[in-house]
Write a protein that holds these residues in place. Structure first.
Motif, mmCIF file in Angstrom:
data_model
loop_
_atom_site.group_PDB
_atom_site.id
_atom_site.type_symbol
_atom_site.label_atom_id
_atom_site.label_comp_id
_atom_site.label_asym_id
_atom_site.label_seq_id
_atom_site.Cartn_x
_atom_site.Cartn_y
_atom_site.Cartn_z
ATOM 1 N N TYR A 393 0.835 -1.201 0.000
ATOM 2 C CA TYR A 393 0.000 0.000 0.000
ATOM 3 C C TYR A 393 0.875 1.259 0.000
ATOM 4 C CZ TYR A 393 -2.563 3.982 1.415
ATOM 5 O OH TYR A 393 -3.047 5.256 1.438
ATOM 6 N N ILE A 394 1.904 1.263 0.869
ATOM 7 C CA ILE A 394 2.740 2.465 1.003
ATOM 8 C C ILE A 394 3.423 2.771 -0.335
ATOM 9 C CG2 ILE A 394 4.803 3.374 2.127
ATOM 10 C CD1 ILE A 394 3.833 1.673 4.605
ATOM 11 N N ALA A 395 3.820 1.714 -1.062
ATOM 12 C CA ALA A 395 4.510 1.935 -2.334
ATOM 13 C C ALA A 395 3.552 2.432 -3.415
ATOM 14 C CB ALA A 395 5.169 0.636 -2.782
ATOM 15 N N GLN A 396 2.272 2.089 -3.312
ATOM 16 C CA GLN A 396 1.343 2.423 -4.405
ATOM 17 C C GLN A 396 0.371 3.537 -4.050
ATOM 18 O OE1 GLN A 396 -0.542 -1.032 -5.993
ATOM 19 N NE2 GLN A 396 1.384 -1.880 -6.677
ATOM 20 N N GLN A 397 0.559 4.200 -2.900
ATOM 21 C CA GLN A 397 -0.504 5.083 -2.426
ATOM 22 C C GLN A 397 -0.723 6.298 -3.329
ATOM 23 O OE1 GLN A 397 0.555 6.539 1.426
ATOM 24 N NE2 GLN A 397 2.703 6.690 0.908
ATOM 25 N N ARG A 398 0.257 6.665 -4.135
ATOM 26 C CA ARG A 398 0.051 7.845 -4.991
ATOM 27 C C ARG A 398 -1.007 7.608 -6.052
ATOM 28 N NH1 ARG A 398 5.539 11.183 -6.158
ATOM 29 N NH2 ARG A 398 5.738 11.965 -4.041
ATOM 30 N N GLN A 399 -1.251 6.343 -6.386
ATOM 31 C CA GLN A 399 -2.263 6.071 -7.411
ATOM 32 C C GLN A 399 -3.666 6.113 -6.834
ATOM 33 O OE1 GLN A 399 -1.450 2.630 -9.782
ATOM 34 N NE2 GLN A 399 0.716 2.721 -9.310
ATOM 35 N N LEU A 400 -3.788 5.934 -5.526
ATOM 36 C CA LEU A 400 -5.116 5.750 -4.924
ATOM 37 C C LEU A 400 -5.646 7.101 -4.464
ATOM 38 C CD1 LEU A 400 -3.981 2.663 -2.907
ATOM 39 C CD2 LEU A 400 -5.248 2.651 -5.018
#
Length: 599
Positions: A393-400
Motif C-alpha cells: 500500500y505504502i509503495a502504491q498510495q500515490r495512485q489511490l
C-alpha cells in the motif's frame, strides 16, 4: 401505466407522458437495478417499496447473472400481492456492452501443490477433488477482454470500448443477451431495449459500411416493442482542463496524452437509419444519456451538427422520450467515480491521521520481524509482495486518489492474494509464526479501516463545498436538505425520466417522501439551471487530477521490496541504460583491441 401513476401519491403530478405512438405515462423517477447484486435482500425490499409507491420504470442490465432471479421474483411477488397488472409497468433492458468481471488471479489460478495442512501435518489432497473443482473456476473467468487483440474481437463480432469492456452489437450477441435475461431474470416481455456502445461503429470506415451495419442492427430490433439508444456520446463531451505536467512525470499514457472523446453521434442520421430499417412507424422512440451536475452537456451545450438545438430540445422536436441515468455519480478527471453524497466526516481529523500513521508504522515493524526468516526460508514460502500488504500500500498510495478506487483495489487486488499467502504461511508453522499472522492481519485491518475513514473525510469535505456552491447559485435547490436530493432534482430537469439506482430503500425515501420536490412541487427556473451548468464549483470534471508521479517505480525496478533486500540482490548488477557497462563483456579500445590483452 396511466392508472399506475393515478393511484400514486408521489408520482401523480410528477410524470412524463410519452409522445405518440408510444403514449405511456412514466413516473419521473425510474429504477436502475445495476447495483442490486451488492445486497440482494435489501434490494428486494427496496423494489417492492417502489412498486407500492407507484414508480413504474425498471431497468435491468443485459449482463445479469443469477442474482437477478431474486429481483424478478420480488417484482412479480409484489404485483401478485397488490393485484397489479404487469401492463402498468415498463421493464427496460440494457444490452450491447459486455463488461469483464473483475478478474481475480488468485481464484482462477489453483495451487499446484497437492498438499494441505491437517492437524499440523502435511497431507496429500485427493486429486479427484482438485480436478472436479477446476472447471467451475475456469468458466467463471471465461472472457478476458484485456488479453484479446482488436483483431480477435472483430472475429467474435465485438468492438473494444475500454480495456475490459467490449460492444457486442451483432444480432447474434443481442439474441444471446436476451436469452440470458430470459433464463436468469425469468422476464418474458421487455418494453424497451437499450442499445449501448453504438459509438464503436463509427471507427473511420466509409459511411455506407457504417450505415449498413446500423440498419442491420435496427432491422433486427424492429421485432421488439420499442428500442432506444443509450450512450454518453449522444451529447457533446465533458470539457476537462488537465493540469500541465512536469517534464519528468511518470504516469500512464492515457493521462499524459488523453485521447479526444468520440464525437457526438448525429441523431438526425440515426433516426433516418431507423426509418430506413423499419419504415415511418419504426420502433426507435427513446434515447438515454448520463445527466448530472458534471455531465449536463445534453441540456447546456448546442450540438456540433445543429447549433440551434441541444440534445434535449432536439429529442423533443423529434418526438423522442429522453431518459437520464447516473444522477448522483460522475467520472472525475481520472475517470473514477465521484458521488454527490454526504460522506461521514471525522470530528477529530488530527487524531485519526495520527492513529493511521502509528498503525502503519507498527505494520512496517511487524513485517521486519519475520523478514529475515522469510528470506532464509525455503522457496515454498509465499512471496513477500503478496504477504506484506502494508508495504505494498505504502509503495502504491500515490495512485489511490479516490475512495471507490481504493476499495475496489483493496477487495479485488490486494486482500485475496494476501489471504492465500497468510494461509500458506500458517500451514504447519510454529506457534510464533501463527501468532504473528493473527497480529499482522489485525494491524492491516486497522490500517485500511483508518485509511478508508480518511478518504471518506476527504470526499465529505468536497461534498460540503459543493453543497454550499449549489445553495449560492440556486435558491430553489437550497430548500432541499440533502446533497443527493439536490443532484436528483437538478437531473430531473435535463430529461423526461430519470433512472436512479435505488438499491436501498432509504435512498428511495430520500428522493421521494423526504424530498421537497416530490410530486413535481419544486420546479427549478431556467436561469438557475443554466447558472448551475456554468458553475465549475459544483462539477467533478476537473477534480482529482492524476498524480504526476503515480507510476514511480516502487520496488520492482531496484529489485527491492520497500527498503528490504531480496535473496537474489547480491547477484544483481545494476546497469545504467544510458551508458551500459556489462561486467562480463570487456570494454573495447578505439583501435578495436580489447583491454587487458596487450597491443
Amino acid at each position: 401505466t396511466k392508472y399506475t401513476l393515478d393511484r400514486s401519491t408521489i408520482f401523480e403530478g410528477w410524470r412524463h407522458e410519452c409522445p405518440a405512438p408510444v403514449g405511456w405515462h412514466i413516473s419521473k423517477l425510474g429504477c436502475a437495478t445495476c447495483k442490486m447484486p451488492h445486497d440482494p435482500v435489501e434490494a428486494v425490499e427496496s423494489i417492492q417499496l417502489q412498486i407500492i409507491k407507484g414508480l413504474n420504470m425498471f431497468e435491468i442490465d443485459g449482463n445479469a447473472t443469477d442474482t437477478f432471479q431474486a429481483i424478478s421474483r420480488a417484482f412479480f411477488e409484489a404485483l401478485q400481492a397488490f393485484e397489479l397488472e404487469r401492463e402498468g409497468f415498463i421493464i427496460t433492458l440494457r444490452c450491447g456492452i459486455i463488461r469483464q468481471p473483475v478478474y481475480n488471479q488468485e481464484v482462477a489460478d489453483t495451487v499446484a501443490s497437492n498438499t494441505a495442512a491437517v492437524r499440523n501435518r502435511i497431507m496429500p489432497v485427493f486429486e479427484r477433488f482438485k480436478s472436479s473443482s477446476l472447471p467451475a473456476m475456469q468458466l467463471k473467468t471465461g472472457f478476458r477482454f484485456d488479453q484479446l487483440t482488436d483483431d480477435h474481437l472483430l472475429r467474435l463480432g465485438m468492438r473494444r470500448v475500454t480495456g475490459t469492456s467490449v460492444a457486442a452489437l451483432s444480432p447474434d450477441w443481442i439474441d444471446a443477451m436476451l436469452t440470458n435475461i430470459t433464463h436468469q431474470a425469468k422476464i418474458e416481455t421487455v418494453d424497451i431495449l437499450w442499445i449501448e456502445g453504438l459509438h464503436t461503429f463509427f471507427d473511420g470506415r466509409p459511411d455506407e459500411h457504417i450505415d449498413d451495419d446500423i440498419i442491420q442492427l435496427f432491422a433486427h430490433l424492429e421485432r421488439i416493442q420499442y428500442y432506444g439508444i443509450s450512450s454518453p456520446h449522444l451529447a457533446p463531451p465533458v470539457i476537462r482542463n488537465y493540469p500541465p505536467l512536469p517534464p519528468d512525470a511518470n504516469l500512464p499514457e492515457t493521462f499524459r496524452n488523453p485521447k479526444p472523446p468520440p464525437p457526438a453521434m448525429n441523431l438526425y442520421r440515426l433516426m433516418e437509419l431507423a426509418r430506413r430499417a423499419g419504415g415511418d412507424n419504426h420502433k426507435l422512440r427513446f434515447i438515454q444519456y448520463p445527466f448530472n451536475l458534471t455531465q449536463h452537456q445534453a441540456y447546456s451545450t448546442p450540438l456540433p451538427y445543429d447549433g440551434n438545438h441541444t440534445l434535449c430540445s432536439l429529442a423533443k422536436a423529434l418526438g423522442l422520450t429522453t431518459v437520464g441515468y447516473s444522477p448522483i455519480e460522475a467520472p472525475n478527471m481520472m475517470r473514477l467515480p465521484e458521488r454527490y453524497h454526504n460522506y461521514p466526516m471525522e470530528a477529530d481529523l488530527k487524531t485519526t491521521r495520527m492513529n493511521f500513521f502509528s498503525v502503519t508504522e507498527r505494520v512496517a515493524l511487524k513485517e521486519m520481524e519475520v523478514k529475515d526468516s522469510l528470506e532464509k526460508g525455503p522457496k515454498t514460502l509465499p512471496p513477500m509482495e503478496k504477504l506484506f500488504i502494508g508495504s505494498v500500500y505504502i509503495a502504491q498510495q500515490r495512485q489511490l486518489t479516490n475512495l471507490h478506487f481504493f476499495l475496489d483495489w483493496l477487495n479485488y487486488s490486494l486482500i485475496p492474494p494476501f489471504r492465500k499467502a497468510i494461509l500458506q504461511l500458517k500451514e504447519a508453522a510454529s506457534a510464533d509464526i501463527k501468532d504473528w499472522c493473527v497480529q499482522y492481519e489485525q494491524l492491516t485491518n486497522d490500517m485500511f479501516r483508518l485509511r478508508r475513514r480518511l478518504f471518506e473525510h476527504k470526499h465529505g469535505k468536497r461534498s460540503y463545498m459543493i453543497n454550499g456552491a449549489i445553495d449560492q447559485v440556486s435558491p430553489t435547490l437550497s430548500r432541499c436538505p440533502m446533497l443527493n436530493q439536490k443532484a436528483i432534482n437538478f437531473a430531473t430537469h435535463g430529461c423526461d425520466v430519470l433512472a436512479c439506482g435505488f438499491h436501498v430503500s432509504r435512498y428511495f425515501h430520500e428522493a421521494t417522501e423526504l424530498n421537497p420536490a416530490k410530486n413535481g412541487q419544486l420546479p427549478i427556473p431556467e436561469d438557475e439551471l443554466s447558472a448551475l451548468c456554468k458553475t465549475d464549483a459544483v462539477s467533478f470534471a476537473n477534480v482529482s487530477p492524476p498524480d504526476p508521479y503515480m507510476l514511480e517505480p516502487a520496488w520492482a525496478a531496484q529489485g527491492r521490496f520497500g527498503k528490504q533486500k531480496f535473496r537474489s540482490m547480491d547477484r544483481n548488477v545494476t546497469i545504467d541504460p544510458k551508458n551500459p557497462k556489462f561486467p562480463d563483456i570487456p570494454d573495447e579500445l578505439e583501435d578495436g583491441v580489447p583491454t587487458g590483452t596487450g597491443s
